[in-house]
Design a protein around this motif. Structure first.
Motif, PDB file in Angstrom:
ATOM      1  N   UNK A 404       0.849  -1.191   0.000  1.00 59.08           N
ATOM      2  CA  UNK A 404       0.000   0.000   0.000  1.00 59.08           C
ATOM      3  C   UNK A 404       0.888   1.245   0.000  1.00 59.08           C
ATOM      4  N   UNK A 405       0.693   2.120  -0.944  1.00 58.09           N
ATOM      5  CA  UNK A 405       1.492   3.351  -0.962  1.00 58.09           C
ATOM      6  C   UNK A 405       0.817   4.469  -0.161  1.00 58.09           C
ATOM      7  N   UNK A 436       1.608  -1.928   5.872  1.00 56.02           N
ATOM      8  CA  UNK A 436       1.827  -1.571   4.465  1.00 56.02           C
ATOM      9  C   UNK A 436       1.394  -2.660   3.483  1.00 56.02           C
ATOM     10  N   UNK A 437       1.165  -3.863   3.970  1.00 52.10           N
ATOM     11  CA  UNK A 437       0.807  -4.935   3.036  1.00 52.10           C
ATOM     12  C   UNK A 437      -0.704  -5.096   2.952  1.00 52.10           C
ATOM     13  N   UNK A 438      -1.245  -4.979   1.711  1.00 54.52           N
ATOM     14  CA  UNK A 438      -2.699  -5.069   1.537  1.00 54.52           C
ATOM     15  C   UNK A 438      -3.159  -6.502   1.307  1.00 54.52           C
ATOM     16  N   UNK A 439      -2.334  -7.247   0.569  1.00 57.67           N
ATOM     17  CA  UNK A 439      -2.752  -8.603   0.191  1.00 57.67           C
ATOM     18  C   UNK A 439      -1.517  -9.437  -0.104  1.00 57.67           C
ATOM     19  N   UNK A 440      -1.647 -10.735   0.119  1.00 57.03           N
ATOM     20  CA  UNK A 440      -0.538 -11.655  -0.127  1.00 57.03           C
ATOM     21  C   UNK A 440      -1.047 -12.828  -0.948  1.00 57.03           C
ATOM     22  N   UNK A 441      -0.366 -13.109  -2.031  1.00 60.46           N
ATOM     23  CA  UNK A 441      -0.699 -14.268  -2.872  1.00 60.46           C
ATOM     24  C   UNK A 441       0.367 -15.333  -2.687  1.00 60.46           C
ATOM     25  N   UNK A 448      -4.033 -13.910   1.984  1.00 61.03           N
ATOM     26  CA  UNK A 448      -4.256 -12.827   2.951  1.00 61.03           C
ATOM     27  C   UNK A 448      -4.836 -11.630   2.209  1.00 61.03           C
ATOM     28  N   UNK A 449      -5.895 -11.076   2.769  1.00 61.38           N
ATOM     29  CA  UNK A 449      -6.490  -9.866   2.199  1.00 61.38           C
ATOM     30  C   UNK A 449      -7.024  -9.058   3.381  1.00 61.38           C
ATOM     31  N   UNK A 450      -6.425  -7.918   3.626  1.00 58.40           N
ATOM     32  CA  UNK A 450      -6.803  -7.199   4.852  1.00 58.40           C
ATOM     33  C   UNK A 450      -8.221  -6.645   4.774  1.00 58.40           C
ATOM     34  N   UNK A 451      -8.792  -6.594   3.567  1.00 54.15           N
ATOM     35  CA  UNK A 451     -10.160  -6.081   3.443  1.00 54.15           C
ATOM     36  C   UNK A 451     -11.220  -7.172   3.331  1.00 54.15           C
ATOM     37  N   UNK A 452     -10.793  -8.437   3.455  1.00 61.23           N
ATOM     38  CA  UNK A 452     -11.754  -9.528   3.310  1.00 61.23           C
ATOM     39  C   UNK A 452     -12.291  -9.911   4.687  1.00 61.23           C
ATOM     40  N   UNK A 453     -13.486 -10.459   4.745  1.00 58.58           N
ATOM     41  CA  UNK A 453     -14.025 -10.900   6.036  1.00 58.58           C
ATOM     42  C   UNK A 453     -13.094 -11.902   6.689  1.00 58.58           C
ATOM     43  N   UNK A 454     -12.765 -12.929   5.928  1.00 58.08           N
ATOM     44  CA  UNK A 454     -11.760 -13.892   6.431  1.00 58.08           C
ATOM     45  C   UNK A 454     -10.414 -13.445   5.865  1.00 58.08           C
ATOM     46  N   UNK A 455      -9.669 -12.736   6.695  1.00 54.41           N
ATOM     47  CA  UNK A 455      -8.416 -12.165   6.196  1.00 54.41           C
ATOM     48  C   UNK A 455      -7.453 -13.237   5.714  1.00 54.41           C
ATOM     49  N   UNK A 456      -7.356 -14.324   6.479  1.00 51.32           N
ATOM     50  CA  UNK A 456      -6.398 -15.393   6.161  1.00 51.32           C
ATOM     51  C   UNK A 456      -7.191 -16.589   5.669  1.00 51.32           C
ATOM     52  N   UNK A 457      -6.794 -17.154   4.554  1.00 49.84           N
ATOM     53  CA  UNK A 457      -7.482 -18.360   4.073  1.00 49.84           C
ATOM     54  C   UNK A 457      -6.480 -19.405   3.611  1.00 49.84           C
ATOM     55  N   UNK A 458      -6.756 -20.633   4.005  1.00 49.71           N
ATOM     56  CA  UNK A 458      -5.934 -21.748   3.546  1.00 49.71           C
ATOM     57  C   UNK A 458      -6.216 -22.022   2.069  1.00 49.71           C
ATOM     58  N   UNK A 459      -5.244 -22.669   1.428  1.00 50.75           N
ATOM     59  CA  UNK A 459      -5.356 -22.967  -0.005  1.00 50.75           C
ATOM     60  C   UNK A 459      -6.634 -23.758  -0.309  1.00 50.75           C
ATOM     61  N   UNK A 460      -6.891 -24.782   0.495  1.00 51.83           N
ATOM     62  CA  UNK A 460      -8.048 -25.645   0.204  1.00 51.83           C
ATOM     63  C   UNK A 460      -9.356 -24.867   0.334  1.00 51.83           C
TER      64      UNK A 460
END
Ligand code: GUN
Ligand code: ZN
Length: 483
Positions: A404-405, A436-441, A448-460
């Motif tokens: 995030x800038x 500073x990190x908005x999302x992680x792929x 990881x998505x800081x704006x999602x309801x479930x911020x952290x999600x497993x691959x499955x």
């Protein structure tokens, strides 16, 4: 995010995923070459991902023409997309004792570290810590780490099991330590410890994205016999990509102790080399007080070094001197490490902030080009993974951080007074924010998505959520349910 109405498919039948925005990726070492030759920068780029890998990267307008079937594109504004950050040295088992007050390395180990690590015989405790550790890493945009577990099998299994759930590329292993520490943490014998290390290596090395490291904690906590057997094990598996990970030349009191314990060796690096532990996939943490002949050995043997400034400052160790490591005539591979719990946070950009100040104490600076190289491709080079991770290019694994800038109201205002992207990135790293990190792929999935309801999600869980009409079951442990 654009939600496709149906899963778009490519001719081979697997879905494509796109990420669009400003992008930065390194392809060479700016400590050794002209900076402008070392990176690719796109003001409006597109990454096309498939099956966990990057299929294509380029300017959006040009690249999109080749993928008419690509509809699922995440678009980021006021951000910069980079390869996921790489942490070359961290102890996940020290997460519960981060920020412990008041002592230098050897006392701090006795007072806080060893009692905490002793608790990892309990698998439930190890699971809980591994779970929290991965959340911290992914929140900060770190997608690969070179990680100390501790003595016990449980500590290794808990770590890799959690890594498998996210499908992260991680390196870890059992710590070898059979003297000069409490019985509760000590290996029962050198032979037994090596048998267990080999068992875990066979279980985890190259299982999915997991990689194994042979980890003598540091020379003072291993008998010569354990170091000898560790070196033999490393040499037997080195061509299969197994690592050796340890601490080296962190603080003067440690170096003095090593001199007492191994009086026949001319320096600390030679202690490890004597036992076959210094080789092409050896990763040495710290290297604050290094003699010229040791740098030469690290160069000749093609080792990687982890620069851990927040830990070095917190423990009062000393300063890593990048200009020594990157001496043109014998450069060494360098990446960044948080060294949690000596380090005081999980953020690689915040390590860059400290690295700059450490350099300034010696009248050297460290600009944003060199800094973000160290955070990404430099780390991959240190780990000999520079053809696999750490860059945005076709064929690389699709691990991304979205920086995030405008990570705070003040930062957004400060950005009005900046020029090019490197000026912006320097301000971002210097403000030292944790946000500073908005999302992680990871392997193409947004874990990881800081704006999602479930911020952290497993691959499955992500895969299940993407199946049309699939029930939305969670594999997440409900006890520690992630929000
Ligand atoms: N040297 C040996 N063990 C450790 C550790 O746990 N942390 C740090 N910073 N240095 C070490
Ligand atoms: Zn460490």
């Amino acid at each position: 995010m654009n939600k496709p109405t149906a899963l778009p498919v490519n001719p081979q039948g697997t879905p494509l995923k796109g990420v669009r925005g400003q992008m930065l990726s390194f392809k060479d070492d700016p400590f050794l070459r002209a900076e402008q030759e070392c990176y690719d920068y796109y003001t409006d780029g597109l990454i096309v991902m498939q099956d966990g890998h990057i299929l294509d990267v380029g300017d959006y307008d040009q690249t999109i023409k080749n993928y008419p079937q690509l509809k699922d594109i995440d678009v980021y504004k006021d951000a910069i997309i980079m390869p996921g950050f790489i942490d070359c040295h961290v102890h996940y088992v020290q997460s519960p004792m981060i920020g412990s007050f008041g002592d230098t390395l050897l006392n701090w180990l006795n007072q806080y570290t060893f009692p905490t690590e002793s608790k990892f015989k309990d698998k439930a405790f190890a699971d809980e810590v591994a779970h929290e550790f991965f959340k911290q890493l992914l929140e900060q945009g770190t997608t690969t780490a070179n990680v100390f577990a501790t003595t016990f099998e449980t500590s290794v299994d808990a770590f890799f099991e959690e890594s498998e759930r996210y499908d992260t590329r991680m390196i870890s292993g059992k710590v070898l330590q059979d003297r000069n520490l409490p019985d509760s943490l000590k290996d029962s014998s050198a032979e037994e410890s090596i048998l267990l290390a080999e068992k875990l290596l066979k279980k985890w090395h190259h299982r999915g994205r997991q990689l194994y490291a042979i980890i003598p904690r540091f020379a003072p906590t291993s008998t010569p016999e354990q170091l000898r057997l560790a070196g033999e094990l490393y040499q037997r598996y080195i061509d299969q990509g197994v690592y050796m990970h340890t601490h080296l030349d962190e603080v003067q009191s440690e170096i003095d102790w090593v001199t007492q314990l191994f009086p026949d060796q001319p320096n600390y690096t030679e202690v490890y080399r004597h036992f076959g532990l210094v080789d092409k996939r050896s990763i040495m943490a710290h290297c604050c007080i290094v003699r010229e002949e040791e740098w030469q050995t690290l160069h000749q043997c093609d080792c990687g070094v982890a620069h851990c400034p927040s830990s070095n400052l917190f423990l009062g160790d000393g300063e890593f001197k990048y200009w020594e490591a990157k001496e043109q005539s014998r450069p060494v591979r360098v990446g960044m490490g948080t060294d949690v719990g000596g380090g005081t946070n999980f953020s690689i950009p915040r390590q860059l902030n400290e690295a700059y100040k450490v350099a300034m104490l010696h009248m050297r600076n460290l600009d944003a080009v060199k800094s973000f190289y160290l955070a990404t491709r430099g780390g991959a080079e240190a780990l000999h993974l520079e053809n696999t991770i750490g860059s945005l290019a076709p064929g690389y694994e699709a691990d991304l951080a979205v920086v995030d800038l405008k990570p705070s109201e003040f930062a957004a205002w400060r950005m009005k007074f900046t020029g090019d992207i490197f000026e912006k990135l320097f301000v971002i790293m210097t403000l030292g924010l944790n946000t500073i990190n908005m999302a992680t792929y990871v392997a193409g999935r947004k874990v990881y998505d800081r704006n999602r309801d479930r911020k952290y999600m497993y691959a499955a869980d992500i895969d299940a959520a993407q199946q049309p009409h699939a029930p939305q079951e969670s594999t997440t442990d409900p006890k520690t349910s992630q929000k």
